[in-house]
Design a protein around this motif. Structure first.
Motif, mmCIF file in Angstrom:
data_model
loop_
_atom_site.group_PDB
_atom_site.id
_atom_site.type_symbol
_atom_site.label_atom_id
_atom_site.label_comp_id
_atom_site.label_asym_id
_atom_site.label_seq_id
_atom_site.Cartn_x
_atom_site.Cartn_y
_atom_site.Cartn_z
ATOM 1 N N TYR A 178 45.674 -64.119 27.324
ATOM 2 C CA TYR A 178 45.585 -62.899 26.536
ATOM 3 C C TYR A 178 44.129 -62.465 26.529
ATOM 4 O O TYR A 178 43.294 -63.105 25.895
ATOM 5 C CB TYR A 178 46.107 -63.139 25.117
ATOM 6 N N ILE A 179 43.813 -61.407 27.276
ATOM 7 C CA ILE A 179 42.451 -60.907 27.381
ATOM 8 C C ILE A 179 42.422 -59.604 26.595
ATOM 9 O O ILE A 179 42.894 -58.572 27.069
ATOM 10 C CB ILE A 179 42.061 -60.682 28.851
ATOM 11 N N GLN A 180 41.913 -59.688 25.370
ATOM 12 C CA GLN A 180 41.933 -58.522 24.496
ATOM 13 C C GLN A 180 40.921 -58.658 23.383
ATOM 14 O O GLN A 180 40.383 -59.742 23.157
ATOM 15 C CB GLN A 180 43.339 -58.325 23.926
ATOM 16 N N ASN A 181 40.675 -57.549 22.703
ATOM 17 C CA ASN A 181 39.668 -57.505 21.651
ATOM 18 C C ASN A 181 40.114 -58.240 20.391
ATOM 19 O O ASN A 181 39.352 -58.995 19.810
ATOM 20 C CB ASN A 181 39.331 -56.046 21.339
ATOM 21 N N LEU A 207 41.318 -64.977 25.493
ATOM 22 C CA LEU A 207 39.949 -64.784 25.961
ATOM 23 C C LEU A 207 39.458 -63.485 25.329
ATOM 24 O O LEU A 207 39.871 -62.395 25.739
ATOM 25 C CB LEU A 207 39.896 -64.675 27.485
ATOM 26 N N PRO A 208 38.621 -63.558 24.281
ATOM 27 C CA PRO A 208 38.157 -62.346 23.605
ATOM 28 C C PRO A 208 37.422 -61.409 24.570
ATOM 29 O O PRO A 208 36.653 -61.854 25.415
ATOM 30 C CB PRO A 208 37.207 -62.870 22.530
ATOM 31 N N ALA A 209 37.710 -60.132 24.452
ATOM 32 C CA ALA A 209 37.101 -59.118 25.305
ATOM 33 C C ALA A 209 36.531 -58.004 24.430
ATOM 34 O O ALA A 209 36.987 -57.803 23.309
ATOM 35 C CB ALA A 209 38.145 -58.554 26.263
ATOM 36 N N ASN A 220 35.868 -54.226 23.020
ATOM 37 C CA ASN A 220 36.787 -53.122 22.773
ATOM 38 C C ASN A 220 36.345 -51.919 23.609
ATOM 39 O O ASN A 220 35.950 -50.886 23.090
ATOM 40 C CB ASN A 220 36.809 -52.766 21.279
ATOM 41 N N ASP A 221 36.392 -52.094 24.922
ATOM 42 C CA ASP A 221 35.937 -51.078 25.863
ATOM 43 C C ASP A 221 36.500 -51.433 27.232
ATOM 44 O O ASP A 221 37.277 -52.368 27.365
ATOM 45 C CB ASP A 221 34.400 -51.048 25.892
ATOM 46 N N THR A 222 36.091 -50.734 28.251
ATOM 47 C CA THR A 222 36.532 -51.022 29.607
ATOM 48 C C THR A 222 36.032 -52.396 30.037
ATOM 49 O O THR A 222 34.889 -52.759 29.774
ATOM 50 C CB THR A 222 35.982 -49.958 30.582
ATOM 51 N N ILE A 223 36.903 -53.164 30.678
ATOM 52 C CA ILE A 223 36.495 -54.463 31.219
ATOM 53 C C ILE A 223 36.866 -54.515 32.699
ATOM 54 O O ILE A 223 37.716 -53.762 33.168
ATOM 55 C CB ILE A 223 37.146 -55.648 30.467
ATOM 56 N N TYR A 224 36.221 -55.390 33.427
ATOM 57 C CA TYR A 224 36.489 -55.602 34.839
ATOM 58 C C TYR A 224 36.818 -57.071 35.023
ATOM 59 O O TYR A 224 36.043 -57.937 34.620
ATOM 60 C CB TYR A 224 35.277 -55.216 35.694
#
Length: 71
Positions: A16-19, A31-33, A35-39
């Motif tokens: 789970y890759i999310q804010n 996996l904390p990401a 709150n914007d565009t990620i690559y």
């Protein structure tokens, strides 16, 4: 980190890759990401001398796992 992750009943692994937290039952695979565009980038460690055939994209003998966007 890896020993604490939970596998699915078929042996696969869902990340789970999310804010925001996906919920306490799924945080082991979160996996904390930002709150914007990620690559996303995949780094492969291949245990053989020959490289896996991933080229041309979408036509090689090995395909990376799919990514599914969930609302």
């Amino acid at each position: 980190m890896l020993p604490n992750m939970k596998t699915n009943s078929d042996g696969s692994l869902t990340l789970y890759i999310q804010n925001k937290s996906p919920g306490t039952d799924k945080e082991a695979n979160w996996l904390p990401a930002p709150n914007d565009t990620i690559y996303l980038v995949m780094r492969l460690y291949w245990p053989r001398t020959e490289a896996p055939s991933i080229l041309p994209p979408g036509e090689g003998t090995w395909q990376p796992p799919g990514i599914k966007r969930v609302a």
